[in-house]
Design an enzyme around this catalytic site. Sequence first.
Site, PDB file in Angstrom:
ATOM      1  N   CYS A   1      35.659  31.640  38.943  1.00  0.00           N
ATOM      2  CA  CYS A   1      36.795  32.564  38.882  1.00  0.00           C
ATOM      3  C   CYS A   1      37.640  32.429  37.616  1.00  0.00           C
ATOM      4  O   CYS A   1      38.403  33.331  37.282  1.00  0.00           O
ATOM      5  CB  CYS A   1      37.664  32.391  40.127  1.00  0.00           C
ATOM      6  SG  CYS A   1      36.716  32.529  41.658  1.00  0.00           S
TER       7      CYS A   1
ATOM      8  N   HIS B   1      43.412  36.360  38.892  1.00  0.00           N
ATOM      9  CA  HIS B   1      42.215  36.430  39.724  1.00  0.00           C
ATOM     10  C   HIS B   1      42.572  36.908  41.126  1.00  0.00           C
ATOM     11  O   HIS B   1      43.507  36.406  41.753  1.00  0.00           O
ATOM     12  CB  HIS B   1      41.553  35.055  39.784  1.00  0.00           C
ATOM     13  CG  HIS B   1      40.480  34.956  40.803  1.00  0.00           C
ATOM     14  ND1 HIS B   1      39.405  35.824  40.837  1.00  0.00           N
ATOM     15  CD2 HIS B   1      40.312  34.110  41.860  1.00  0.00           C
ATOM     16  CE1 HIS B   1      38.626  35.502  41.850  1.00  0.00           C
ATOM     17  NE2 HIS B   1      39.149  34.474  42.498  1.00  0.00           N
TER      18      HIS B   1
ATOM     19  N   ASN C   1      36.977  39.723  46.564  1.00  0.00           N
ATOM     20  CA  ASN C   1      37.004  38.704  45.529  1.00  0.00           C
ATOM     21  C   ASN C   1      35.668  38.748  44.796  1.00  0.00           C
ATOM     22  O   ASN C   1      34.641  38.345  45.336  1.00  0.00           O
ATOM     23  CB  ASN C   1      37.240  37.331  46.188  1.00  0.00           C
ATOM     24  CG  ASN C   1      37.221  36.172  45.198  1.00  0.00           C
ATOM     25  OD1 ASN C   1      36.720  36.289  44.085  1.00  0.00           O
ATOM     26  ND2 ASN C   1      37.755  35.039  45.622  1.00  0.00           N
TER      27      ASN C   1
END
Length: 308
Positions: A114, A237, A267
Site C-alpha cells: 500500500c 491510501h 482497497n
Amino acid sequence: MIGIKSIASYVPASGVDNYAQGAKFSKDEEFILGKIGSAFLPRKDADQETSDLCVEAVNALFANNPQLNRESIDALIVVTQNGDAEGLPHTAAIVQDKLGLPTHVAAFDISLGCSGYVYGIYAMKGFMEAAGLKNGLLVTADPYSKIVDPEDRNTTMLFGDAATATWMGEDAPWQLGKAKFGTDGSGAPHLKVSDGVFFMNGRQVFNFALLKVPAHLNELLQESDLTSADIDAFCIHQGSAAIVDAVARRFEGEPEKFIKDMVETGNTVSSSIPLLLEKHVMDATWTRVALSGFGVGLSWGSAIIYRP
C-alpha cells in the site's frame, strides 16, 4: 525534472457484492459503508494474470495520450507483491513482452504493497534522472483476490482488484516535492501471507495507521514549510473508510480535504492513490496535494506533489 504527466487505470467490471458478503457475516449496510467503505469489490477474471491487468491499464494510458508511443518508453516499473505465477520471472518483463515495448527498456518490479505508489514515483524519478531517460511507466497491480480467503471476514470485504499506469517524464503538469519514508519490520506479522493465504490483524493495522500517518504528514508539512491550509487535497491510501475518516479527524479544520472514494473499488493496495489522482487531481485546478501510503511491511511513505 521528471514528474507525473498522465494516469490511466483498469478496474474489472465484474466483482463481488459487498452487501451480500456482509449479510453472510451478519454485517449491515451501516458497517459496510461506514467502516469498510465499499459496496462493490472488483475482481479479475479467473484466467487473468497480474500482467494482464497491467497491460489493460497501460493500453488505456496509450489511448488517452496518442502522442506517447511504445518505442519512446525507456523504463517500466511494476509495483506488485502478487505477480504472475510464482513470481519468477519478474512481472515487468512479462508486461514488456505483452505490450510489445522495445527491448532497450529498463523493466523491474518493486515489491511493496500500500505504500508502493509513493515509493514508486520517487524510485522512477531518481532512476530516470540518473540515467537520462525520457519516458517511464509506473504500473501498479496487486490483485489480492489471488490470496484472500473468501471465508475470512477480516479481509474478504476489504480488497478489490485494479491496476493503474502513470506516465512519468519531462514537462509534466505535476512535479514531485519533498517526501518522507519509513519502515518497521517488527510489524510484519500483522500483514503477511502464509501458505498462499493472506492474514491481517485489523486492529493492529488500524492503530498503526492512526499513530503513524497523521504525525508523518505533519512532519512532512513542517519540513516543507507548509501547513495543512496550504494543501488543496490529501490523497491517502484507501485502506478502509474507518481509517481514512480517523486520519482526517486528526487534521482539525481540514478533514474535508481528505478524499475518500472507495465505494466501487475497495482497497486496491498500491493502486488506491493513483486511482484518486486520476479521478480527482490530474484535471483539477489545485496546485498542491499531499499523498500518504501505508501498510504491509510495515511500510509508509508521504509526499507533496505540486503544479510548478
